[in-house]
Write an enzyme that holds these catalytic residues in place. Structure first.
Site, PDB file in Angstrom:
ATOM      1  N   THR A 134       0.802  -1.210   0.000  1.00 32.12           N
ATOM      2  CA  THR A 134       0.000   0.000   0.000  1.00 32.12           C
ATOM      3  C   THR A 134       0.844   1.273   0.000  1.00 32.12           C
ATOM      4  O   THR A 134       1.883   1.321   0.644  1.00 32.12           O
ATOM      5  CB  THR A 134      -0.827  -0.006   1.309  1.00 32.12           C
ATOM      6  N   ARG A 154     -11.690  -9.860  -1.590  1.00 36.24           N
ATOM      7  CA  ARG A 154     -10.989  -9.682  -0.308  1.00 36.24           C
ATOM      8  C   ARG A 154     -10.665  -8.191  -0.090  1.00 36.24           C
ATOM      9  O   ARG A 154     -10.220  -7.497  -1.000  1.00 36.24           O
ATOM     10  CB  ARG A 154      -9.712 -10.514  -0.317  1.00 36.24           C
ATOM     11  N   VAL A 155     -10.910  -7.683   1.105  1.00 37.85           N
ATOM     12  CA  VAL A 155     -10.580  -6.293   1.439  1.00 37.85           C
ATOM     13  C   VAL A 155      -9.751  -6.293   2.709  1.00 37.85           C
ATOM     14  O   VAL A 155     -10.093  -6.984   3.674  1.00 37.85           O
ATOM     15  CB  VAL A 155     -11.859  -5.448   1.644  1.00 37.85           C
TER      16      VAL A 155
HETATM   17  N1  GLY Z   1      -2.382  -3.271   3.471  1.00 34.09           N
HETATM   18  C1  GLY Z   1      -3.020  -3.540   2.279  1.00 34.09           C
HETATM   19  C2  GLY Z   1      -3.829  -4.741   2.258  1.00 34.09           C
HETATM   20  O1  GLY Z   1      -3.580  -5.670   3.046  1.00 34.09           O
HETATM   21  O2  GLY Z   1      -4.729  -4.813   1.472  1.00 34.09           O
END
Ligand code: GLY
Length: 284
Positions: free
Chosen positions: A149, A177-178
């Site tokens: 990210t 998936r989030v």
């Molecule tokens: N930190 C980003 C994710 O796991 O989607």
């Protein structure tokens, strides 16, 4: 009275191979410069966060926008979020497909009643506001050394604080998936008189710990450096890698990570920009 502006960006908490170090430093510096130009001109922390994150979304070095990784089906699903520390307004999208700059879509939602739009709803909103579509190739080549990210925290001359994130998620995950990125209190938070934080790393672990919320709770007492270190220390409870960038209420920056590297860029009015790949470089 004018405040002394600050900006800090991150390009992901992951191992960065030597061949990719220069690109990570250069990408962080370019993002800091884009955001710093906004702040120097008297612009808002929100505008600076958008400018900096756009720059990183356009840079295939990072796992966001153009460089986003693919899920298990080979598709790209994008998450982004932004928060205004003055109003506590949040705009976030998850599972967005086919747009070049998810941070623009999140920012357009900032003053809306909804705080998070997902999937088809996020795509429809992006189309409604005329967001720029991404052209092929959308994703980094499968198996490419990804980062994580991207994020930004900023403090403007008027005392405004903001935090933002953008990501392609984790490579090879289940469609839909989030992670932590679009969830306030998990991957990010900003609140005037407290500070701002933006995380990177293993999203499930960060979300389970509500890590940004924990950090914000401790920030006024501990200050940016200790609050960041304490939050990252919590990762030991669930496992996984993470990094965070933090500003306190007056814009003092710091960061911490438990990953091998954490690409970070930073500037304050009259100071910088500088880029770091490890917290040891920052504290020297
Ligand atoms: N930190 C980003 C994710 O796991 O989607």
């Amino acid at each position: 009275m004018r405040e002394r502006w600050t900006i800090m960006v991150h390009g992901g908490a992951r191992t960065i191979p030597p061949a990719a170090e220069a690109a990570h430093r250069a990408g962080c510096l370019a993002a800091v410069e884009a955001g710093a130009a906004v702040l120097e001109a008297g612009g808002s922390a929100i505008a600076a966060v958008v400018a900096a994150i756009r720059e990183m979304e356009d840079d295939p070095t990072f796992n966001a926008g153009r460089g986003a990784v693919r899920n298990r089906d080979g598709d790209v699903e994008l998450d982004a979020a932004i928060m205004d520390g003055r109003t506590l307004d949040v705009g976030a999208v998850a599972g967005l497909r086919g747009y070049a700059n998810p941070i623009d879509v999140a920012a357009a939602l900032l003053r809306d009643n909804a705080v998070l739009l997902v999937g088809a709803g996020a795509d429809a909103f992006a189309a409604e506001i005329g967001a720029v579509r991404s052209g092929p190739p959308l994703a980094a080549p499968a198996g490419a050394v990804g980062c994580d990210t991207v994020g930004c925290v900023a403090y403007d001359q008027h005392g405004g604080l903001a935090s933002g994130l953008s990501t392609g998620g984790l490579e090879g995950v289940r469609p839909g998936r989030v992670g932590d990125t679009p969830i306030a209190g998990a991957g990010f938070y900003a609140e005037a008189a407290v500070g701002a934080a933006a995380f990177s790393g293993d999203g499930e672990a960060i979300a389970r710990l509500a890590l940004a919320g924990r950090l914000m709770h401790r920030l006024p007492q501990l200050g940016a450096a200790r609050a960041a270190a304490l939050a990252i220390g919590q990762m030991g409870r669930v496992g996984g890698e993470a990094g965070c960038i933090v500003l306190d209420a007056s814009g003092t920056p710091s960061f911490a990570h438990n990953s091998d590297h954490f690409a970070v860029g930073s500037a304050r009015q009259g100071e910088g920009p500088r880029a770091f790949l490890h917290q040891n470089e920052f504290h020297q």
